[in-house]
Design an enzyme around this catalytic site. Structure first.
Site, mmCIF file in Angstrom:
data_model
loop_
_atom_site.group_PDB
_atom_site.id
_atom_site.type_symbol
_atom_site.label_atom_id
_atom_site.label_comp_id
_atom_site.label_asym_id
_atom_site.label_seq_id
_atom_site.Cartn_x
_atom_site.Cartn_y
_atom_site.Cartn_z
ATOM 1 N N LYS A 1 54.899 28.356 48.605
ATOM 2 C CA LYS A 1 53.981 27.348 49.124
ATOM 3 C C LYS A 1 53.499 26.573 47.912
ATOM 4 O O LYS A 1 52.717 27.072 47.102
ATOM 5 C CB LYS A 1 52.810 27.988 49.874
ATOM 6 C CG LYS A 1 51.790 26.958 50.375
ATOM 7 C CD LYS A 1 50.546 27.614 50.976
ATOM 8 C CE LYS A 1 49.528 26.566 51.395
ATOM 9 N NZ LYS A 1 48.262 27.171 51.891
ATOM 10 N N TYR B 1 41.855 32.178 37.393
ATOM 11 C CA TYR B 1 40.800 32.457 36.427
ATOM 12 C C TYR B 1 41.322 33.007 35.095
ATOM 13 O O TYR B 1 40.945 32.524 34.022
ATOM 14 C CB TYR B 1 39.754 33.409 37.017
ATOM 15 C CG TYR B 1 38.541 33.612 36.121
ATOM 16 C CD1 TYR B 1 37.557 32.626 36.025
ATOM 17 C CD2 TYR B 1 38.384 34.770 35.370
ATOM 18 C CE1 TYR B 1 36.460 32.796 35.190
ATOM 19 C CE2 TYR B 1 37.288 34.945 34.537
ATOM 20 C CZ TYR B 1 36.334 33.957 34.445
ATOM 21 O OH TYR B 1 35.252 34.134 33.624
ATOM 22 N N TYR C 1 52.478 31.396 46.124
ATOM 23 C CA TYR C 1 51.525 30.318 46.421
ATOM 24 C C TYR C 1 51.058 29.712 45.107
ATOM 25 O O TYR C 1 50.353 30.359 44.333
ATOM 26 C CB TYR C 1 50.350 30.885 47.224
ATOM 27 C CG TYR C 1 49.295 29.883 47.652
ATOM 28 C CD1 TYR C 1 49.511 28.508 47.647
ATOM 29 C CD2 TYR C 1 48.049 30.333 48.078
ATOM 30 C CE1 TYR C 1 48.541 27.616 48.043
ATOM 31 C CE2 TYR C 1 47.067 29.446 48.487
ATOM 32 C CZ TYR C 1 47.316 28.086 48.466
ATOM 33 O OH TYR C 1 46.338 27.205 48.858
ATOM 34 N N ILE D 1 52.630 24.791 55.275
ATOM 35 C CA ILE D 1 51.529 25.657 55.704
ATOM 36 C C ILE D 1 50.307 24.760 55.674
ATOM 37 O O ILE D 1 49.806 24.396 54.607
ATOM 38 C CB ILE D 1 51.371 26.899 54.807
ATOM 39 C CG1 ILE D 1 52.611 27.789 54.938
ATOM 40 C CG2 ILE D 1 50.115 27.690 55.205
ATOM 41 C CD1 ILE D 1 52.631 28.980 53.995
ATOM 42 N N THR E 1 43.022 30.608 51.465
ATOM 43 C CA THR E 1 41.842 29.877 51.012
ATOM 44 C C THR E 1 41.068 29.298 52.188
ATOM 45 O O THR E 1 39.830 29.385 52.249
ATOM 46 C CB THR E 1 42.267 28.731 50.075
ATOM 47 O OG1 THR E 1 43.053 29.251 49.019
ATOM 48 C CG2 THR E 1 41.059 28.019 49.502
ATOM 49 N N ARG F 1 43.130 25.198 42.137
ATOM 50 C CA ARG F 1 42.214 26.325 42.345
ATOM 51 C C ARG F 1 42.407 27.441 41.321
ATOM 52 O O ARG F 1 41.473 28.187 41.032
ATOM 53 C CB ARG F 1 42.384 26.890 43.755
ATOM 54 C CG ARG F 1 41.906 25.945 44.859
ATOM 55 C CD ARG F 1 41.973 26.616 46.219
ATOM 56 N NE ARG F 1 41.533 25.735 47.294
ATOM 57 C CZ ARG F 1 40.275 25.533 47.669
ATOM 58 N NH1 ARG F 1 39.303 26.163 47.025
ATOM 59 N NH2 ARG F 1 39.977 24.725 48.665
#
Length: 294
Positions: free
Chosen positions: A165, A110, A136, A207, A47, A141
């Site tokens: 993550k 989404y 992740y 991270i 990202t 998001r």
């Protein structure tokens, strides 16, 4: 498989020139800055790297610049993820992954799949991927949370899924993962503000976004935390708290690019729909760095 991704990884930015092209010279400088100041591994095309506005050719050129600068000194991780499972697998199959220690693959965004849909997505990716996989989870998001139960189910069922993550900014979820994870599975913080807490609780590091700008201090903090030296680690944490908050106060990566510009590592250009940090934020960043460096 045991998680090989320990300590401070960085979610590297993609620097742009003022006319919007990838700035490969600045990118090489950021890589070298991190290699020489304590970063443990580099994550490409996440990202923070503005992966959603990078073309396929640009991604390949970015990989080449980072690999050529790195020269095998640090492990590299490549972001390959999305909400179209077939496309993710196609990219895996058509990417030379021999120079990568693993991939970072985001939970589908989404589409808002069920937990079983998320499991089946990563099962298909696992079966196709020849290198280690870091899951992740970033519900802010993706619009859906990958639950600890789903993460741990994947960890137990697929040997090449070696870590997560976790970026839900949810301490309870971190602790659930740390308590119940199988031996060797890594829990990596994706939240800079919680990274030390996670390290002290038994996590495998971070991270980081801010870590690429201030790698010496940030990586030292994480190393102290993983060694259980809370007192010394929190001294650094308190010094870094303000800048960690500032870079996320508008959007990521506009904030971190403003820091990198103040450090003369790249300029602060981002691609639409993102916009540069405001003048007010840039001034706060400059004031912080002046005090931090002194």
């Amino acid at each position: 498989m045991k998680n090989p991704f320990l300590g401070t990884g960085i979610a590297i930015v993609t620097p742009f020139t003022k006319d919007g092209n990838v700035d490969h010279k600045a990118l090489a400088n950021i890589v070298e800055h991190n290699i020489t100041n304590g970063t443990n591994y580099i994550v490409i095309s996440g990202t923070t790297g503005e992966s959603v506005t990078i073309t396929g050719q640009e991604k390949q050129d970015i990989i080449a610049t980072i690999a050529n600068t790195n020269k095998g000194r640090l492990p590299l991780v490549l972001g390959i993820g999305g909400n179209n499972t077939a496309n993710v697998i196609n990219e895996i199959n058509n990417t030379d992954l021999s120079q990568f220690a693993g991939i970072l693959s985001v939970s589908p965004y989404y589409s808002k799949p069920t937990q079983d849909g998320i499991y089946q997505h990563f099962k298909a990716i696992s079966l196709a991927c020849p290198v280690s996989i870091i899951l992740y989870n970033v519900p802010g998001r993706t619009a859906s949370n990958m639950t600890p139960e789903t993460i741990l189910r994947l960890a137990k069922d697929f040997k090449n899924i070696v870590a997560v993550k976790e970026a839900g900014n949810n301490v309870s979820q971190y602790l659930n993962l740390l308590k119940n994870k199988p031996e060797g599975f890594g829990v990596i913080s994706g939240d800079d503000d919680l990274a030390l807490t996670v390290a002290l609780a038994g996590g495998d590091g971070v991270i980081s976004v801010i870590g690429q700008a201030l790698p010496k201090a940030f990586s030292k903090m994480i190393a102290l935390g993983m060694a259980g030296d809370a007192k010394q680690a929190y001294k650094l944490h308190f010094e870094l708290m303000e800048i960690t908050s500032l870079i996320f106060s508008e959007n990521n990566p506009a904030g971190i690019k403003a820091v990198l510009q103040a450090l003369n590592l790249c300029n602060d250009t981002v691609r639409l729909p993102l916009v540069e940090a405001t003048d007010g934020l840039k001034q706060k960043i400059k004031d912080y760095l002046l005090n931090f460096n002194s």
